[in-house]
Each structure stands twice: as structure tokens, then as C-alpha cells.
Design a protein around this motif. Structure first.
Motif, PDB file in Angstrom:
ATOM      1  N   VAL A  31       0.910  -1.144   0.000  1.00  0.00           N
ATOM      2  CA  VAL A  31       0.000   0.000   0.000  1.00  0.00           C
ATOM      3  C   VAL A  31       0.951   1.195   0.000  1.00  0.00           C
ATOM      4  O   VAL A  31       1.779   1.287  -0.915  1.00  0.00           O
ATOM      5  N   HIS A  32       0.904   2.105   0.953  1.00  0.00           N
ATOM      6  CA  HIS A  32       1.945   3.122   1.047  1.00  0.00           C
ATOM      7  C   HIS A  32       3.193   2.557   1.742  1.00  0.00           C
ATOM      8  O   HIS A  32       4.244   3.187   1.758  1.00  0.00           O
ATOM      9  N   GLN A  33       3.060   1.365   2.345  1.00  0.00           N
ATOM     10  CA  GLN A  33       4.169   0.629   2.945  1.00  0.00           C
ATOM     11  C   GLN A  33       4.266  -0.746   2.286  1.00  0.00           C
ATOM     12  O   GLN A  33       3.302  -1.235   1.709  1.00  0.00           O
ATOM     13  N   TRP A  34       5.416  -1.367   2.404  1.00  0.00           N
ATOM     14  CA  TRP A  34       5.559  -2.770   2.039  1.00  0.00           C
ATOM     15  C   TRP A  34       5.082  -3.634   3.196  1.00  0.00           C
ATOM     16  O   TRP A  34       5.334  -3.314   4.359  1.00  0.00           O
ATOM     17  N   LEU A  35       4.431  -4.743   2.879  1.00  0.00           N
ATOM     18  CA  LEU A  35       4.071  -5.751   3.874  1.00  0.00           C
ATOM     19  C   LEU A  35       4.700  -7.063   3.422  1.00  0.00           C
ATOM     20  O   LEU A  35       4.297  -7.639   2.403  1.00  0.00           O
ATOM     21  N   ALA A  36       5.699  -7.536   4.162  1.00  0.00           N
ATOM     22  CA  ALA A  36       6.403  -8.774   3.846  1.00  0.00           C
ATOM     23  C   ALA A  36       5.861  -9.869   4.756  1.00  0.00           C
ATOM     24  O   ALA A  36       5.998  -9.780   5.984  1.00  0.00           O
ATOM     25  N   VAL A  37       5.241 -10.880   4.179  1.00  0.00           N
ATOM     26  CA  VAL A  37       4.576 -11.933   4.946  1.00  0.00           C
ATOM     27  C   VAL A  37       5.465 -13.177   4.988  1.00  0.00           C
ATOM     28  O   VAL A  37       5.876 -13.701   3.946  1.00  0.00           O
ATOM     29  N   TYR A  38       5.726 -13.635   6.205  1.00  0.00           N
ATOM     30  CA  TYR A  38       6.529 -14.841   6.418  1.00  0.00           C
ATOM     31  C   TYR A  38       5.652 -15.952   6.987  1.00  0.00           C
ATOM     32  O   TYR A  38       4.499 -15.726   7.359  1.00  0.00           O
ATOM     33  N   GLU A  39       6.219 -17.137   7.060  1.00  0.00           N
ATOM     34  CA  GLU A  39       5.437 -18.302   7.466  1.00  0.00           C
ATOM     35  C   GLU A  39       5.493 -18.575   8.956  1.00  0.00           C
ATOM     36  O   GLU A  39       4.661 -19.326   9.475  1.00  0.00           O
ATOM     37  N   SER A  40       6.457 -17.988   9.677  1.00  0.00           N
ATOM     38  CA  SER A  40       6.577 -18.283  11.101  1.00  0.00           C
ATOM     39  C   SER A  40       7.104 -17.081  11.872  1.00  0.00           C
ATOM     40  O   SER A  40       7.809 -16.223  11.327  1.00  0.00           O
ATOM     41  N   GLU A  41       6.768 -17.047  13.155  1.00  0.00           N
ATOM     42  CA  GLU A  41       7.270 -16.011  14.060  1.00  0.00           C
ATOM     43  C   GLU A  41       8.795 -16.054  14.124  1.00  0.00           C
ATOM     44  O   GLU A  41       9.454 -15.005  14.185  1.00  0.00           O
ATOM     45  N   GLU A  42       9.349 -17.246  14.113  1.00  0.00           N
ATOM     46  CA  GLU A  42      10.807 -17.390  14.199  1.00  0.00           C
ATOM     47  C   GLU A  42      11.499 -16.678  13.039  1.00  0.00           C
ATOM     48  O   GLU A  42      12.532 -16.017  13.229  1.00  0.00           O
ATOM     49  N   GLU A  43      10.939 -16.791  11.839  1.00  0.00           N
ATOM     50  CA  GLU A  43      11.534 -16.124  10.684  1.00  0.00           C
ATOM     51  C   GLU A  43      11.559 -14.616  10.882  1.00  0.00           C
ATOM     52  O   GLU A  43      12.568 -13.951  10.596  1.00  0.00           O
TER      53      GLU A  43
END
Length: 264
Positions: A147-159
Motif C-alpha cells: 500500500v503506502h508501505q511494504w508488507l512482507a509476509v513470512y510463514e513463522s514467528e521465528e523467521e
């Protein structure tokens, strides 16, 4: 000139957690250069300045936020901290506050020991992996949204916890920083936020980032009430509820400092 100043840990379960914000109540607006100099001297992610001013939009206060280097359009934790200062120090017992700001009309409601923001939401769209994203965060995400920011989605909290961001590479990607997020082990989701372009390498607990993360996770998880954790070194905790095109973002504030500053 002497001004009151408060330093509040926002979205914090204890003192020295969450995100510290400076709050400076004003009787009149000072020159922008003075406001920016105060914020630079405080050297916190944000310093909030407000004055009592009735607005045609129903607001009671006019609110502005400055990082050490720039004025910003929206800030959650310093708005929460401003609500705390008003309801706990300036007008004890007050429970409803409405602020006119660059980010529109914003509300803060005190609910016992919680304060809740009424903020807009920002819906992201899936996008191709931008060149340089792996260098910027140290690990390629499973999905990228924007959106006005990037959102990087990962598969785990550890990552997300183990990301090793390259701040120069993040600046090179443009936009208003990067939010990294994943499903949480002890919460619905976790996140981290990097905004080196605004003088904030990693923000500890970002209320405005939840305007982006909550609509994404609400749709993905099929629920409107969510608990989020920002897993910075200080850790921020958010109790959120999606309400149409608005989001309720609640958390606790803990006062750290009250004093006076001197301005020529």
C-alpha cells in the motif's frame, strides 16, 4: 519559554517496554523548525505536540508528530500516549478525546487501564517480489503486499524474529518502510517495522502499522478481533478489532518521565 513534557511507554505491558513517545502540550503552535529541533533533541521515534482547538470535524485537539528528522502523517503510539497524558495528567477522568491531524480525525478512548485508538485501515494488494527484498530483510518472504508501505509476509514467528535488515537496502526500496509479519506463536500475528527513511531503523511498537496488518490478518484468519505482538527488543502488545473501514487498536501506557523543557 518553558514547556511541559511527558515521556510515555505506549503499547507496553510494563515500564521500559512498548514504544516510548514524548508528548508536549502547547498553548500555541511554535515554528516548525522549533518543533523539529525539540523532536531531534528528544531523539525518540516520535514526539507528539498538541493544543486544545475545536475543529469543524468535531475534534477537541490538534495533534502533530515529528520523528528526529521529519514530520509524519500518522503515528499510533504517540497518539495513544497523548490520550494518556490528557486523561491521566491534564484532565483526569476524561475518557474520550478526538484529534485533528494529517491522518484525519482520530479518536482515543480510555477503558480502565486500556486506551484504544480509532484509526483508518489500509488494505494491501499482493505484488511481485521487489528487487532487493532479500538483501533488505535478510530472508525472502513467502508473499509481498503493498500500500503506502511494504508488507512482507513470512510463514513463522521465528523467521520474523531472526530477520537481519539492511537499512540502506530498505531505503532503496522506497515507500514508507517495511512491515514484516507472520502468524504468532502466542498471538494471532507478530510483526516488526523498519522505517530508516524517517530516521527510525526499527520502531519498537507501531500503532499505525496495525492499520495495515489487521485487515490482512482479519481476512486471512476469518476473524475481526485479533491480538498482535510487535517482537522488537522492547515488545509491543495490541488488542485490535476491525470495524469496517476503521480499526480499534488498544493497549496500555506507562508513564516514565514528567518534566519541563526550555525553548528560546
Amino acid at each position: 519559554m518553558e514547556l511541559r513534557i511527558f515521556q510515555i511507554d505506549a503499547f507496553a505491558e510494563r515500564r521500559f517496554a512498548g514504544n516510548p513517545a514524548a508528548v508536549v502540550p502547547l498553548e500555541r503552535w511554535l515554528p516548525d523548525a522549533t518543533l523539529q529541533a525539540i523532536a531531534a533533541e528528544n531523539n525518540l521515534a516520535e514526539t507528539a505536540f498538541f493544543l486544545r482547538e475545536k475543529g469543524a470535524d468535531g475534534s477537541d485537539f490538534h495533534l502533530r508528530w515529528f520523528t528526529p528528522t521529519v514530520e509524519v502523517n500518522l503515528c499510533g503510539h504517540a497518539t495513544l500516549a497523548s490520550g494518556h497524558v490528557i486523561s491521566a495528567h491534564l484532565e483526569p477522568g476524561r475518557t474520550q478525546m478526538k484529534f485533528r491531524s494529517r491522518g484525519g480525525l482520530l479518536g482515543v478512548e480510555r477503558r480502565g487501564d486500556l486506551l484504544a485508538l480509532d484509526f483508518p485501515i489500509y488494505r494491501t494488494e499482493k505484488t511481485a517480489m521487489p528487487a532487493g527484498i532479500e538483501k533488505a530483510l535478510g530472508r525472502k518472504p513467502a508473499e509481498m503486499r503493498a500500500v503506502h508501505q511494504w508488507l512482507a509476509v513470512y510463514e513463522s514467528e521465528e523467521e520474523v524474529a531472526n530477520l537481519e535488515p539492511d537499512m540502506a537496502a530498505i531505503v532503496a526500496l522506497g515507500k514508507d518502510g517495511i512491515i514484516a509479519t507472520a502468524p504468532g506463536d502466542r498471538s494471532d500475528y507478530v510483526c516488526r517495522y523498519f522505517a530508516p527513511h524517517a530516521g527510525i531503523p526499527e520502531d519498537p511498537a507501531t500503532g499505525s502499522a496495525q492499520c495495515v496488518t489487521v485487515p490482512y490478518w482479519a481476512e486471512r484468519l476469518g476473524k475481526t478481533k485479533l491480538t498482535g505482538r510487535q517482537i522488537s527488543a522492547r515488545v509491543g502488545t495490541f488488542q485490535c478489532e476491525l470495524k469496517g473501514e476503521r480499526v480499534d487498536i488498544a493497549g496500555r501506557c506507562v508513564a516514565y518521565l514528567e518534566g519541563r523543557i526550555h525553548v528560546d
